[in-house]
Design a protein around this motif. Structure first.
Motif, PDB file in Angstrom:
ATOM      1  N   GLU A 208       0.587  -1.386   0.064  1.00 57.32           N
ATOM      2  CA  GLU A 208      -0.146  -0.237  -0.048  1.00 57.32           C
ATOM      3  C   GLU A 208       0.802   1.307  -0.175  1.00 57.32           C
ATOM      4  OE1 GLU A 208      -3.599   2.044   2.910  1.00 57.32           O
ATOM      5  OE2 GLU A 208      -2.674   0.230   3.044  1.00 57.32           O
ATOM      6  N   PHE A 209       0.690   2.217  -1.039  1.00 59.10           N
ATOM      7  CA  PHE A 209       1.507   3.371  -0.966  1.00 59.10           C
ATOM      8  C   PHE A 209       1.207   4.770  -0.118  1.00 59.10           C
ATOM      9  CE2 PHE A 209       1.842   7.612  -1.836  1.00 59.10           C
ATOM     10  CZ  PHE A 209       3.505   8.176  -2.858  1.00 59.10           C
ATOM     11  N   ALA A 210       2.398   4.841   0.525  1.00 60.32           N
ATOM     12  CA  ALA A 210       2.084   5.637   2.058  1.00 60.32           C
ATOM     13  C   ALA A 210       3.153   7.002   1.770  1.00 60.32           C
ATOM     14  CB  ALA A 210       2.790   5.581   3.269  1.00 60.32           C
ATOM     15  N   PRO A 211       1.970   8.206   1.809  1.00 59.45           N
ATOM     16  CA  PRO A 211       1.932   9.420   1.792  1.00 59.45           C
ATOM     17  C   PRO A 211       3.243   9.628   1.875  1.00 59.45           C
ATOM     18  CG  PRO A 211       0.154   9.471   1.659  1.00 59.45           C
ATOM     19  CD  PRO A 211       0.444   8.090   2.391  1.00 59.45           C
ATOM     20  N   PHE A 212       4.514  10.368   0.961  1.00 50.88           N
ATOM     21  CA  PHE A 212       5.904  10.649   1.817  1.00 50.88           C
ATOM     22  C   PHE A 212       6.512  12.717   1.661  1.00 50.88           C
ATOM     23  CE2 PHE A 212       6.794   8.264  -1.874  1.00 50.88           C
ATOM     24  CZ  PHE A 212       7.820   9.079  -2.494  1.00 50.88           C
ATOM     25  N   TRP A 213       6.713  13.027   1.868  1.00 47.87           N
ATOM     26  CA  TRP A 213       7.488  14.258   1.704  1.00 47.87           C
ATOM     27  C   TRP A 213       9.051  13.817   0.367  1.00 47.87           C
ATOM     28  CZ3 TRP A 213       4.433  18.558   2.634  1.00 47.87           C
ATOM     29  CH2 TRP A 213       3.740  17.990   3.872  1.00 47.87           C
ATOM     30  N   PHE A 214       9.341  14.927  -0.372  1.00 46.32           N
ATOM     31  CA  PHE A 214      10.164  14.771  -1.204  1.00 46.32           C
ATOM     32  C   PHE A 214      10.546  16.646  -1.615  1.00 46.32           C
ATOM     33  CE2 PHE A 214       6.853  14.604  -3.487  1.00 46.32           C
ATOM     34  CZ  PHE A 214       7.357  15.536  -5.344  1.00 46.32           C
ATOM     35  N   ALA A 215      12.025  16.291  -1.804  1.00 45.99           N
ATOM     36  CA  ALA A 215      12.261  17.136  -2.238  1.00 45.99           C
ATOM     37  C   ALA A 215      12.786  16.564  -4.173  1.00 45.99           C
ATOM     38  CB  ALA A 215      13.928  17.787  -1.481  1.00 45.99           C
ATOM     39  N   VAL A 216      13.018  17.634  -4.790  1.00 45.49           N
ATOM     40  CA  VAL A 216      13.815  17.500  -6.603  1.00 45.49           C
ATOM     41  C   VAL A 216      15.151  17.738  -6.284  1.00 45.49           C
ATOM     42  CG1 VAL A 216      11.544  16.976  -7.285  1.00 45.49           C
ATOM     43  CG2 VAL A 216      12.704  19.274  -7.315  1.00 45.49           C
ATOM     44  N   PRO A 217      16.320  17.280  -6.877  1.00 42.84           N
ATOM     45  CA  PRO A 217      17.517  17.851  -7.214  1.00 42.84           C
ATOM     46  C   PRO A 217      17.284  19.494  -7.960  1.00 42.84           C
ATOM     47  CG  PRO A 217      16.902  15.881  -8.361  1.00 42.84           C
ATOM     48  CD  PRO A 217      16.152  16.073  -8.088  1.00 42.84           C
ATOM     49  N   VAL A 218      16.380  19.214  -9.258  1.00 41.76           N
ATOM     50  CA  VAL A 218      16.743  20.245 -10.199  1.00 41.76           C
ATOM     51  C   VAL A 218      15.126  20.645 -10.074  1.00 41.76           C
ATOM     52  CG1 VAL A 218      19.145  19.726 -11.146  1.00 41.76           C
ATOM     53  CG2 VAL A 218      16.584  18.582 -12.043  1.00 41.76           C
ATOM     54  N   THR A 219      14.736  21.882 -10.795  1.00 45.53           N
ATOM     55  CA  THR A 219      13.301  22.137 -10.902  1.00 45.53           C
ATOM     56  C   THR A 219      12.627  20.635 -12.323  1.00 45.53           C
ATOM     57  OG1 THR A 219      14.391  24.602 -11.410  1.00 45.53           O
ATOM     58  CG2 THR A 219      12.338  23.587 -12.184  1.00 45.53           C
ATOM     59  N   ARG A 220      12.084  21.175 -11.611  1.00 48.30           N
ATOM     60  CA  ARG A 220      11.525  19.389 -12.225  1.00 48.30           C
ATOM     61  C   ARG A 220       9.697  20.015 -13.202  1.00 48.30           C
ATOM     62  NH1 ARG A 220      13.748  13.778 -10.417  1.00 48.30           N
ATOM     63  NH2 ARG A 220      16.040  14.768 -11.387  1.00 48.30           N
ATOM     64  N   PRO A 221       9.084  19.791 -14.210  1.00 49.10           N
ATOM     65  CA  PRO A 221       7.687  19.834 -14.392  1.00 49.10           C
ATOM     66  C   PRO A 221       7.092  19.095 -13.537  1.00 49.10           C
ATOM     67  CG  PRO A 221       8.601  19.147 -16.496  1.00 49.10           C
ATOM     68  CD  PRO A 221       9.514  18.975 -15.556  1.00 49.10           C
ATOM     69  N   LEU A 222       5.181  19.596 -13.654  1.00 41.04           N
ATOM     70  CA  LEU A 222       4.536  19.095 -13.080  1.00 41.04           C
ATOM     71  C   LEU A 222       3.302  19.146 -13.799  1.00 41.04           C
ATOM     72  CD1 LEU A 222       3.822  17.365 -10.051  1.00 41.04           C
ATOM     73  CD2 LEU A 222       2.796  19.329 -10.185  1.00 41.04           C
ATOM     74  N   TYR A 223       2.819  17.581 -14.923  1.00 42.87           N
ATOM     75  CA  TYR A 223       2.285  17.385 -16.069  1.00 42.87           C
ATOM     76  C   TYR A 223       0.722  17.248 -14.857  1.00 42.87           C
ATOM     77  CZ  TYR A 223       5.965  17.138 -18.245  1.00 42.87           C
ATOM     78  OH  TYR A 223       6.533  17.662 -20.003  1.00 42.87           O
ATOM     79  N   ALA A 224      -0.769  17.283 -15.794  1.00 45.77           N
ATOM     80  CA  ALA A 224      -1.900  17.424 -14.983  1.00 45.77           C
ATOM     81  C   ALA A 224      -1.900  15.494 -15.073  1.00 45.77           C
ATOM     82  CB  ALA A 224      -2.850  17.905 -15.879  1.00 45.77           C
ATOM     83  N   GLU A 225      -2.538  15.249 -14.452  1.00 49.61           N
ATOM     84  CA  GLU A 225      -2.723  14.009 -14.070  1.00 49.61           C
ATOM     85  C   GLU A 225      -3.944  13.266 -14.839  1.00 49.61           C
ATOM     86  OE1 GLU A 225      -4.598  12.512  -9.909  1.00 49.61           O
ATOM     87  OE2 GLU A 225      -4.942  14.448 -10.021  1.00 49.61           O
ATOM     88  N   ASP A 226      -4.675  14.022 -15.729  1.00 49.75           N
ATOM     89  CA  ASP A 226      -5.005  13.815 -17.808  1.00 49.75           C
ATOM     90  C   ASP A 226      -4.542  13.345 -18.385  1.00 49.75           C
ATOM     91  OD1 ASP A 226      -5.028  16.494 -18.448  1.00 49.75           O
ATOM     92  OD2 ASP A 226      -6.668  17.063 -18.243  1.00 49.75           O
TER      93      ASP A 226
END
Length: 272
Positions: A208-226
């Motif tokens: 089962e997936f457990a939500p967690f905090w994370f950070a990215v090393p460089v700028t990365r795009p976030l795309y729509a779920e659709d």
């Protein structure tokens, strides 16, 4: 209005003006006879009040006020600071003459302090632009907070809510939130499963997936779920985001303002 534009010389001028105001309420002269003591606000001493005390206070207001106006603003051909300088010198000149006025009484504490304040105000106004030490900023600029280096433990603050450290569940990394966390105005329940500690923010198959905090090393795009190819946001280094679900090798991430999207490139991310 930026108070950080004031200099140390302006601080001298402001302090002298405050002392002038206080001195105006103290005894200007005193004598041994009854009811002889009086201050500068007494009408019998006119024009000491406007010529010494009020002139100095107005001069300080003009000198300091000039800091907050656009450069080149003039009245009758003179800048506000120039008018203030002239008034400050006039107030000091008047004060010195009051000490030699020949009053049939002793000089009072209000008169002596007023003259000292007027002279200090005039000196501060004249030397404000001529002595480097007086040209230094009255208040230092705030020190910017150094961003946390990549790989450092997350600090308490926006994007990483405070929590009580609890023993790590089986398979989870130390410091991973295991209780309900408030993020972007929403409650996210972190329910660790047997495979919650997979590296790179991925959960093992069947767990089962457990939500967690994370950070990215460089700028990365976030795309729509659709599946839209246009990014809806960008994840920046140095900020902690919440992974709320997993879609294959990608993560469903939530930004500080509550938007959710797909982070397709999860290589090198750091878990909280």
């Amino acid at each position: 209005m930026n108070i950080r534009s004031l200099t140390r010389g302006d601080g001298v001028v402001i302090g002298a003006a405050v002392l002038l105001f206080i001195a105006s309420f103290l005894d200007f002269y005193s004598c041994d006879t009854e009811f002889c003591s009086t201050n500068a606000w007494d009408s019998d001493l006119f024009p000491v009040l406007p010529s010494l005390y009020l002139a100095g206070i107005i001069a300080a207001g003009l000198i300091v006020g000039a800091r907050f106006l656009p450069a080149g603003r003039k009245i009758a051909g003179l800048g506000l600071d120039q008018w203030g300088l002239a008034l400050a010198v006039f107030a000091a000149w008047t004060g010195l003459w009051t000490l030699m006025g020949g009053l049939p009484a002793d000089n009072g504490v209000g008169q002596i302090l007023g003259v000292i304040a007027a002279v200090a105000l005039a000196a501060g106004a004249v030397l404000n632009t001529r002595i480097p030490a007086l040209q230094a900023a009255l208040m230092g600029a705030p020190r910017p907070q150094a961003p946390s280096p990549y790989g450092a433990a997350p600090a308490q603050g926006y994007g990483y809510p405070g929590q009580q450290t609890a023993p790590s569940p089986y398979g989870a990394q130390a410091g991973q939130p295991t209780a309900q966390q408030s993020y972007g105005g929403q409650q996210q329940a972190a329910q660790p499963g047997p495979a919650a500690g997979a590296q790179g923010g991925q959960a093992a198959a069947g767990g089962e997936f457990a939500p967690f905090w994370f950070a990215v090393p460089v700028t990365r795009p976030l795309y729509a779920e659709d599946g839209s190819p246009t990014p809806i946001a960008e994840l920046a280094p140095g900020t902690w985001y919440l992974a709320v679900d997993q879609r294959g090798a990608a993560l469903i991430a939530q930004t500080q303002d509550g938007r959710r999207g797909v982070l397709q490139d999860t290589t090198g991310i750091q878990r909280g």
